[in-house]
Write an enzyme that holds these catalytic residues in place. Structure first.
Site, short mmCIF file in Angstrom:
data_model
loop_
_atom_site.label_atom_id
_atom_site.label_comp_id
_atom_site.label_asym_id
_atom_site.label_seq_id
_atom_site.Cartn_x
_atom_site.Cartn_y
_atom_site.Cartn_z
N SER A 250 42.93 46.02 38.06
CA SER A 250 42.01 45.03 38.61
C SER A 250 40.55 45.49 38.51
O SER A 250 40.12 45.85 37.43
CB SER A 250 42.44 44.74 40.05
OG SER A 250 42.04 43.46 40.40
N HIS A 391 49.61 39.76 40.75
CA HIS A 391 48.51 40.68 40.46
C HIS A 391 48.78 42.02 41.16
O HIS A 391 48.59 42.14 42.37
CB HIS A 391 47.24 40.02 41.04
CG HIS A 391 45.99 40.80 40.85
ND1 HIS A 391 45.34 40.88 39.64
CD2 HIS A 391 45.24 41.52 41.73
CE1 HIS A 391 44.24 41.61 39.79
NE2 HIS A 391 44.17 42.01 41.04
C1 GCU Z 1 39.26 39.90 43.18
C2 GCU Z 1 38.29 39.69 42.05
C3 GCU Z 1 38.84 40.22 40.74
C4 GCU Z 1 39.32 41.65 40.90
C5 GCU Z 1 40.28 41.71 42.06
C6 GCU Z 1 40.76 43.12 42.40
O1 GCU Z 1 40.37 39.07 43.00
O2 GCU Z 1 37.99 38.34 41.98
O3 GCU Z 1 37.84 40.20 39.73
O4 GCU Z 1 39.89 42.10 39.71
O5 GCU Z 1 39.66 41.23 43.22
O6 GCU Z 1 40.08 44.09 42.13
O7 GCU Z 1 41.84 43.22 43.00
#
Ligand code: GCU
Length: 415
Positions: A250, A391
């Protein structure tokens, strides 16, 4: 319930697009302009550094280098019970700032390749071992749920509670990694700089007095922290520092890509669900956008990046060129089906577009231009997979990363 909920920007009326027919037509900037003669030479002599500078100037800001990386204390080696190896902490000082490295290493007569990567919820969050104290640094409650008060996320000094012990242990299958002959060096990203605009601002004002905060980015500082870890690992005889991999999930996957683009010591770069501002193409309007990410997380990027929010076509780069900066080192981009916010297809297309530079070096590149279905990983110097689920960073992801790591960091004589 397939789509990840968007962000605070939603309050301003932002509705992410999840309709493939509304993504717009893609016209990407070219890493190597058409008609370039001797493209590989052009790439190596001029184009690569031009593109790297464009990313500095427009996206991630100036390089942040920690000038003094010192070892304060190295702990005893604690033998592992499920695999043959040990864990150890190394208290580092990065320009005077404490940062603790947690290492898991196999017992090995020769130096081993090591995966370097940040964790989100403290070193005590990647293991249940009570020998590790709970981190006293700023904790991100939105990410770790250690103290659930999201309204205070940027203003209070949130701290970890003992309940956060082991909350991310499932993301770090140390015994599997170690038993396959790899080491791991992980550290808490909040040790390097806390993930909120106020702390980031203070950090730059203190460490780079007189310079504009907006010329730097948190991703740039975190990437600098990874390079500082590489500095330290190069001093260890049990680490094969010519075979370091960098991994991140992420926002930390975005960071891994940027660290890999800047620091050639990372021989294998893994971006798990890195999404917008990481592996996904900025020009594709799907899920998170440049406008929303720079509103929600202004400190992640240089101030300049936000200026492209309503004019993405003026941005002289797109994220496939970030992957190109890693060529010809193996790179791995991975997406998840229930993580449409990260635009899995935009991540795949970015890897495909990066072929233009990889192919100057190697034929070892997957051939399809179609995003694979879940469970059909594409492995080569360019790697991509799409998996079921949310995710996150799961065992399935690590299995793929280790398979590719075995090929390029263990079997091949040079990487
Ligand atoms: C949020 C953000 C993402 C990022 C994520 C994370 O969802 O919008 O861009 O990748 O956090 O780091 O878990």
């Amino acid at each position: 319930a397939v789509f990840t909920a968007p962000s605070a920007f939603a309050a301003e009326g932002f509705k992410p697009n999840y309709d493939e027919s509304k993504t717009g037509s893609l016209s990407l900037p070219q890493a190597i302009p058409a008609g370039t003669k001797d493209a590989r030479l052009a790439w190596e002599t001029t184009r690569r550094s031009e593109i790297l500078n464009l990313f500095h100037d427009n996206v991630y800001g100036k390089t942040f280098t920690f000038k003094q990386v010192k070892v304060i204390k190295t702990s005893a080696k604690h033998p592992l019970t499920l695999s043959k190896g040990y864990w150890q902490t190394v208290d580092l000082s990065l320009d005077g700032r404490p940062a603790q490295l947690l290492m898991y290493m196999p017992d090995s007569a020769k130096p081993v390749p090591v995966f370097v990567g940040y964790n989100f919820c403290g070193n005590h969050g990647v293991t249940f071992d009570p020998a590790l104290p709970v981190s006293t640094q700023w904790a991100n409650p939105l990410v770790c749920g250690s103290k659930v008060d999201p309204t205070q996320v940027t203003t209070l000094h949130n701290t970890f509670t003992p309940a956060s012990r082991g909350v991310r242990a499932y993301r770090w299958p140390f015994d599997d990694i170690v038993s396959q002959g790899f080491g791991v060096a992980t550290l808490y990203y909040g040790d390097v700089v806390a993930d909120n605009p106020a702390d980031f601002q203070r950090f730059i004002q203190t460490s780079r007095p007189g310079e504009a905060v907006g010329d730097y980015s948190a991703i740039g500082v975190w990437a600098g922290g990874l390079s500082a870890v590489a500095d330290y690992l190069q001093t260890r005889k049990d680490v094969d520092s010519d075979r370091l991999a960098v991994i991140g999930h992420s926002r930390l996957g975005k960071t891994a890509l940027w660290a890999g683009a800047n620091d050639l010591r990372f021989r294998y770069v893994i971006a798990n669900n890195a999404g917008e501002g990481g592996a996904a193409l900025a020009r594709r309007n799907y899920g998170e956008t440049l406008a929303s990410i720079t509103t929600d997380f202004p400190h992640w990027f240089s101030a300049k990046y936000a200026s492209y929010a309503n004019n993405i076509d003026a941005l002289p780069v797109d994220q496939h060129m970030l992957i190109d900066l890693i060529a010809p080192r193996p790179v791995y981009v991975a997406s998840a089906k229930e993580d449409q916010w990260s635009d899995p297809k935009g991540e795949f297309l970015s890897v495909v577009a990066a072929k233009s530079v990889y192919q100057l070096y190697t034929d070892d590149i997957f051939t399809t231009d179609q995003q694979p279905k879940t469970g059909q990983p594409l492995h080569s110097r360019l790697n991509y997979h799409y998996r079921e689920g949310v995710h996150d960073l799961f065992h399935y992801d690590w299995q793929q990363y280790l398979d590719v790591g075995k090929k390029y960091l263990q079997e091949e004589t040079s990487v």
